[in-house]
Design a protein around this motif. Sequence first.
Motif, short mmCIF file in Angstrom:
data_model
loop_
_atom_site.label_atom_id
_atom_site.label_comp_id
_atom_site.label_asym_id
_atom_site.label_seq_id
_atom_site.Cartn_x
_atom_site.Cartn_y
_atom_site.Cartn_z
N MET A 23 5.31 4.85 10.34
CA MET A 23 5.85 6.13 10.78
C MET A 23 7.32 6.02 11.13
N SER A 24 7.69 4.92 11.74
CA SER A 24 8.97 4.92 12.41
C SER A 24 10.10 4.30 11.61
N ASN A 25 9.79 3.44 10.66
CA ASN A 25 10.88 2.88 9.89
C ASN A 25 10.53 2.90 8.41
N THR A 26 10.46 4.10 7.91
CA THR A 26 9.92 4.32 6.58
C THR A 26 10.65 3.53 5.51
N GLY A 27 11.94 3.39 5.64
CA GLY A 27 12.72 2.73 4.60
C GLY A 27 12.24 1.34 4.30
N ALA A 28 12.17 0.52 5.34
CA ALA A 28 11.76 -0.86 5.16
C ALA A 28 10.35 -0.92 4.61
N VAL A 29 9.52 -0.03 5.11
CA VAL A 29 8.12 -0.08 4.73
C VAL A 29 7.95 0.26 3.25
N VAL A 30 8.73 1.17 2.76
CA VAL A 30 8.63 1.52 1.34
C VAL A 30 8.99 0.31 0.48
N ASP A 31 10.02 -0.43 0.90
CA ASP A 31 10.40 -1.63 0.15
C ASP A 31 9.25 -2.64 0.11
N THR B 9 6.08 -2.18 0.64
CA THR B 9 4.93 -1.66 -0.09
C THR B 9 5.17 -1.77 -1.59
N HIS B 10 6.40 -1.48 -1.98
CA HIS B 10 6.74 -1.58 -3.39
C HIS B 10 6.51 -2.98 -3.92
N LYS B 11 6.95 -3.98 -3.16
CA LYS B 11 6.79 -5.37 -3.60
C LYS B 11 5.32 -5.68 -3.87
N ILE B 12 4.48 -5.19 -2.97
CA ILE B 12 3.06 -5.49 -3.11
C ILE B 12 2.46 -4.77 -4.30
N LEU B 13 2.78 -3.49 -4.43
CA LEU B 13 2.26 -2.72 -5.57
C LEU B 13 2.71 -3.34 -6.89
N GLU B 14 3.98 -3.70 -6.94
CA GLU B 14 4.55 -4.25 -8.16
C GLU B 14 3.85 -5.56 -8.53
N ASN B 15 3.64 -6.40 -7.51
CA ASN B 15 3.00 -7.68 -7.77
C ASN B 15 1.57 -7.49 -8.28
N ALA B 16 0.89 -6.52 -7.70
CA ALA B 16 -0.50 -6.26 -8.12
C ALA B 16 -0.50 -5.74 -9.56
N LEU C 230 3.58 7.51 -3.18
CA LEU C 230 4.44 8.61 -3.64
C LEU C 230 5.91 8.28 -3.39
N ASP C 231 6.18 7.82 -2.16
CA ASP C 231 7.58 7.49 -1.83
C ASP C 231 8.08 6.33 -2.69
N VAL C 232 7.19 5.37 -2.91
CA VAL C 232 7.57 4.23 -3.74
C VAL C 232 7.88 4.72 -5.15
N SER C 233 6.99 5.56 -5.66
CA SER C 233 7.20 6.07 -7.01
C SER C 233 8.51 6.81 -7.11
N ARG C 234 8.81 7.56 -6.05
CA ARG C 234 10.04 8.34 -6.04
C ARG C 234 11.25 7.40 -6.12
N ARG C 235 11.17 6.29 -5.40
CA ARG C 235 12.33 5.42 -5.37
C ARG C 235 12.36 4.42 -6.53
N TYR C 236 11.20 3.92 -6.93
CA TYR C 236 11.19 2.81 -7.90
C TYR C 236 10.52 3.14 -9.22
N GLY C 237 10.12 4.37 -9.41
CA GLY C 237 9.41 4.69 -10.66
C GLY C 237 7.92 4.75 -10.42
N LYS C 238 7.25 5.38 -11.38
CA LYS C 238 5.87 5.80 -11.18
C LYS C 238 4.86 4.64 -11.02
N TYR C 239 4.09 4.75 -9.98
CA TYR C 239 2.95 3.85 -9.78
C TYR C 239 1.69 4.69 -9.72
N ASN C 240 0.61 4.16 -10.23
CA ASN C 240 -0.64 4.89 -10.14
C ASN C 240 -1.80 3.91 -9.98
N ILE C 241 -1.83 3.32 -8.84
CA ILE C 241 -2.89 2.33 -8.58
C ILE C 241 -3.77 2.85 -7.45
N PRO C 242 -4.99 3.23 -7.76
CA PRO C 242 -5.87 3.69 -6.69
C PRO C 242 -6.12 2.58 -5.68
#
Lengths: 196, 284, 659, 157
Positions: B198-206, B208-215, B239-251
């Motif tokens: 909630m409080s530091n969305t920027g860092a968290v998006v980064d 989260t992106h690393k994890i999604l990308e690795n998966a 959604l935020d990750v997709s917005r910043r780094y391109g589309k992800y669609n991993i349930p």
Amino acid sequence: MSNKTVSDTASSFTAEIEGRGRLRLADCYQCGKCSAGCPMVDYMDYLPHQIVRMCQMGEDSLREKVLGSRTIWLCVSCETCSTRCPKDFDIAHLMDVLREMSLEAGLQHADASNIIAFHKTFKNGVEKTGRLNEFPLAIGYKLRSMDLFSDVTKFPKMVTARKLRFLPHKIKGRDKVKKIFAKCEARIRAKKRGKK
Amino acid sequence: MTKLGYYPGCSLEGTASDYGISVRRMARALGWELQEIEDWNCCGATAAHQTNHLLALSLPARDLALAEEQGITELLVPCAACFSRLVHANKAMQQDPETAREINDIIEMNYRGTVSVLNLIEALQKYAMPDIAGKVQRNLSGLKVACYYGCLLLRPPKYTEFDDAEQPSSMEDIVRALGAEPLDWPFKTECCGAGLSMSNTGAVVDLTHKILENARHHGARVIAVACPMCHSNLDMRQLDVSRRYGKYNIPILFLSQLVGLALGVSEKELGLKKHFVKATSIIR
Amino acid sequence: MARIGVFVCHCGENIARTVDCARVAETAAKFPGVAHAVDYTYMCSDPGQNLIKEAIREKRLTGVVVAACSPRMHEPTFRRAAAEAGLNPFLCEMANIREHVSWVHEDREVATAKAIDHVRIMVEKVRHNEPLYPIRVPITKKALVIGGGIAGIQAALDIANGGQEVILVEKEPSIGGHMAQLSETFPTLDCSQCILTPRMVEVASHPNITLYTYSEIEEVEGFIGNFEVKIRKKARSVDLNKCTGCGLCMEKCPMKKIPSEFECGLGARTAIYRPFPQAVPAKPVIDREHCLMFTRGKCGTCAKVCPTGAINYEDQDEIVTEKVGAIVVATGYRVMDADLYGEYGYGKYPDVITGMQFERLLSASGPTTGEVRRPSDGKIPKKVVFVQCVGSRDNARGVPYCSKICCMYTAKHAMLYKHKVHDGQAYVFYMDIRAGGKNYDEFVRRAIEEDDAMYYRGRVSKIYEENGKLIVKGVDTLSGLTIQVNADMVVLATAVLSQEDAEPLAQKLSISYDEYDFLTEAHPKLRPVETNTAGIFLAGACQAPKDIPDTVAQAGGAASKVLGLFSSDELEREPVIARVNEETCVACWRCYNACPYGAIEKKEIKDRQGRAVRWVAHVNESVCAGCGLCNAICPSNSVELDGFDDEQLYAEIGALSNE
Amino acid sequence: METDFEPKIIAFVCNWCTYAGADLAGTSRLKYAGNVRVIKVPCTGRIDFMFLVRAFEQGADAVLVSGCHPGDCHYNEGNYYARRRWTIFRKLLHFLGIEEDRLHFAWVSAAEGQKWADLVNEVTARVRELGPFTGYRQLMEKSRLTQSAEVQPLERK
Ligand SMILES: Cc1cc2nc3c(=O)[nH]c(=O)nc-3n(C[C@H](O)[C@H](O)[C@H](O)COP(=O)(O)OP(=O)(O)OC[C@H]3O[C@@H](n4cnc5c(N)ncnc54)[C@H](O)[C@@H]3O)c2cc1C
Ligand SMILES: Cc1cc2nc3c(=O)[nH]c(=O)nc-3n(C[C@H](O)[C@H](O)[C@H](O)COP(=O)(O)OP(=O)(O)OC[C@H]3O[C@@H](n4cnc5c(N)ncnc54)[C@H](O)[C@@H]3O)c2cc1C
Ligand code: SF4
Ligand code: SF4
Ligand code: SF4
Ligand code: SF4
Ligand code: SF4
Ligand code: SF4
Ligand code: SF4
Ligand code: SF4
């Protein structure tokens, strides 16, 4: 920020941390493994091992640097550091202690206000009802942090998915919970006074 | 019949109601009886933990003491954050009489340390494996699952005493028993920064992106989690990750949902529809 | 009736300046049991000694007290004089009135009173002294060396070249130890096998050395000069007398995929095998765990092809007994298993290897004939990360001590890698560089300055694989930056540990070991090669992590201790030892448990028919060091220490009562 | 406190460390109080509790026990045993009504001549403050009056 520190080992800073946290700062031998594995390190102003180092040196001039750092608020308590530390030094716990001290001393970093606001809202909610309800949490947080727009887009979906409840659930023992809050805070205050 | 104490925690009653629902539904399918602690309170999660260490022990201690009073010996705690707080308090009080005294004094109860705390994976390991394979109703073969543990289930190992903190494999064992295909990927214990969601969305998006990308890189079709915070980060933040780094669609599926699906429970009953990233299409 | 002579020395003015020596003698003359008391200027001078000798003879003295300097100074002198006059030397004692009195007090009254008291104490002691006789033990002049690494080889050769017989016991099929596995060695980079193999051959051919390979110590009894050792010669299944080492059997053995211990799993061997080509003896052994003849009961190929009929599937373990006078323990070390560190992915990623595996990759006789190639795909790695202190200095999951050799061998690895892969880059993560030794720091600096090794000061937190690269996440604490290296290979400098069987072996030998099971020397500075069990010595890495120069130096030291011991035919030692009263001993075994030397044995008392009646404690004279612990703790007062027994000490204390 | 009281102190010292340390004080000509009488034992591990009792009974105002530093014991672990027993010794003495300050334990190595001299001076000064020791004798008197001969002090040689 000055890069110089004047040696003054007669400081109470180290002792205070050790007393509160049941930690022995001298255990850390500055290998840096904590910093090497910390997920938040890119956003921090000091690396975790540097925070430990400044606590070890303990000079009063460093008190403000440490308690006013962003690092201690960016730490997400993931415990990666404590898990891998070869000296079994509980650095994640040190961060807890430093946050506690930072709040008390009013030294928290400006960027930390969001985080603190979140924690405050969270605690207030639990204190009142005994449980946490994320809807008031989100609203309350937004009011405190003045960060009104982020995540707003998600609320409708959360509501339709019935993931957010509007009315907080109140437990029967909420007076007891309130009392726990009061006692804990009183004790921390007492410990702080005892130090001085 | 397996009987377990149950501590849902606030998230499972709120933002992660799908987790809560699916745990209860999965338990029914497995023939477990869950006894919810009466009048439980919030464990304090990271907020209490980060700012007042006494509070961080006292809030969960009250829950443990209630559980003990209500005759519970094994307590299932599906939320990883609650699990972490409860094992911490439990171990601290079991190991150090002085702490036990201080905390009992604050909560004005007398917790003796008789409750043992289980996370969802442990409970499945203990009470569903290995014969769960025989109960599978739905064919999940070929479904590539990245098991994501996050941090709080495993760390620090001296408290959690669960699996290998660096190369865990217990969730994979379960997923394999269900007939799906667990993947080997290096980021399964990386932290997603959920505490700051909630409080530091920027860092968290980064993060989260690393994890999604690795998966995704390792071929994941879905990611299985056992923590509401991991879920909301990976699911909602996608959604935020997709917005910043391109589309992800991993349930992102809760482990309980995956188990439920395998056992033939319907998607709706498991709360799959509540996800941000559409998760209802994974089974044909 | 006691007739004691008291001789008070002036030491010129040294004593007489502050002590009224005449008055001391006069007062002493009146003590019970004193028959003669005089004072004299220099007791240790010839006339002084004659004064004592004459008095012994003429006054028929039964004991002597010389009140003079410290016994550390002249006790041997006066005891010798007493013996020459026919008195048992242990009936002669000294009262210290110089170091403990005249030199430390200025007041004449105070000093004289104290001198009188010290004389009184010693008179009381001598009144209760018994004659004692030095203990003599014959010595078997043959040494046992346990372990055939460089330490054992060196010790065995030094003793054998000194003209004494040696038995060398090695548990593996060949001698050589870890040094045989190394490529080139710091700090001079000479080829390990080139300097080691000639010595291995010398061991095998030395007339004074009996070599037992594939053998272990079963039991050790006895004491310095007289050990009896049982050695288990494990069934080799190959008759060493018949085998010529032709190697046909190994060529034909169908079991070809067994991971080779010597190659640290990077190469394979057969079921009948020689650990490495230069092995000594150069003859194979059958590994029964993998041999088809033993696992499935069929094959027999090796027996069919062997031209000399050396294969014997019926071979059995054999126990041989040897008598030896001294033992050198040289059992070496083991390398820690890196599996412990899940975050480093050892065992998961084939290109994360240990330092010892890297030695094999560098070695000309290794699985890649000395080319540095990745185990996964055989490619030449262009970026290699070396991680130091893996498992060492790690209280949480490893060992807290420093392994001492890895800073040096890592620098060596970085250097040799660069010599072989010119366009390669070595990165080293270190915490401190420990390079204390002749030319050691210069060596490390060379790796950095000439061979371009990049040293980062910090630990690595995690290693994982991504797109065929090993992602190494570390830190450089000096710059305060986190470091990521996308490497082709990672080498872990894993901790040096004690041998797995160090503890049981130490117990068999009754020598001590520390909390990490390294064997303990008698004194870290002054007796570094001795153990606290007389006649047993240490050499090499079994005592602590050590490199080759230190190992060889210690082995030489141990050998010279053995040769020194063997230079006489008998051992003589002070008779201050404990004795058990078998009548009163209640067999509580407190003494047995407490004795730091394991000198107390359990003895069975038999009746006339030879039936066991009861147990008692018994002191082995040759082992007892005379500390008196047993005496102080025996609940039934059944042990007495000769020379310091209860009666003597109570008498000494009693001497101080106010008249 | 009495000013002319000269305490009598009995020191049990080990042969290898403290005895040699006291020798060193001598060869270095250090000056110290003359109230200590030295009894040599091979190792502090040799010391029996009854030695201490006997010393007090013989009129000692204090007892000093000194040996090698832990880890430096000539007999490897003898003084570890001694150390473990010292705590018990203290308790027993206390039980007998003897003030704790009348029993001193110390480590003095063969190189610590100065430490030996200081130690003797300190203990002497402390015992001077305490005054002469009468407690034990009174205790024995009492027990002699009230009980059988068994409780009497060990017979004298
Ligand atoms: C990766 C690596 C690189 C190194 N590089 C260098 C270098 O470049 N330069 C250098 O100076 N040093 C180097 N060293 C250190 C060197 O290996 C040691 O100093 C040396 O091997 C110690 O010799 P040792 O005889 O004491 O022990 P070991 O070599 O371990 O020999 C012990 C022998 O005893 C045998 N044994 C063990 N237990 C028993 C038993 N119970 N009964 C009978 N036999 C037994 C073993 O089988 C073995 O043969 C390196 C070490 C490592 C790990
Ligand atoms: C400040 C300091 C602190 C130290 N602390 C420690 C410590 O805590 N622990 C430790 O283990 N080590 C310590 N050391 C190291 C220790 O001093 C040495 O290891 C040790 O003294 C070496 O002994 P040696 O006999 O080889 O040399 P030396 O002590 O130098 O003895 C050599 C002797 O040879 C004599 N001599 C020289 N040339 C001739 C000649 N041509 N003919 C005849 N005689 C000659 C000299 O006069 C001298 O007496 C310390 C050293 C220093 C400088
Ligand atoms: S990992 Fe531990 S020892 Fe190393 S720097 Fe961090 S806190 Fe210190
Ligand atoms: S607990 Fe905090 S400091 Fe430690 S690794 Fe996690 S985020 Fe970094
Ligand atoms: S015997 Fe000792 S005290 Fe006497 S003269 Fe010789 S050295 Fe001096
Ligand atoms: S074939 Fe026979 S002789 Fe040749 S090496 Fe094998 S065992 Fe020895
Ligand atoms: S009998 Fe055993 S050792 Fe011999 S060839 Fe067959 S498998 Fe190999
Ligand atoms: S020698 Fe160097 S690498 Fe090895 S443990 Fe010591 S400091 Fe670490
Ligand atoms: S005197 Fe010491 S060494 Fe001798 S038997 Fe007794 S305890 Fe053992
Ligand atoms: S302590 Fe005494 S009684 Fe016990 S076994 Fe030893 S000698 Fe016998």
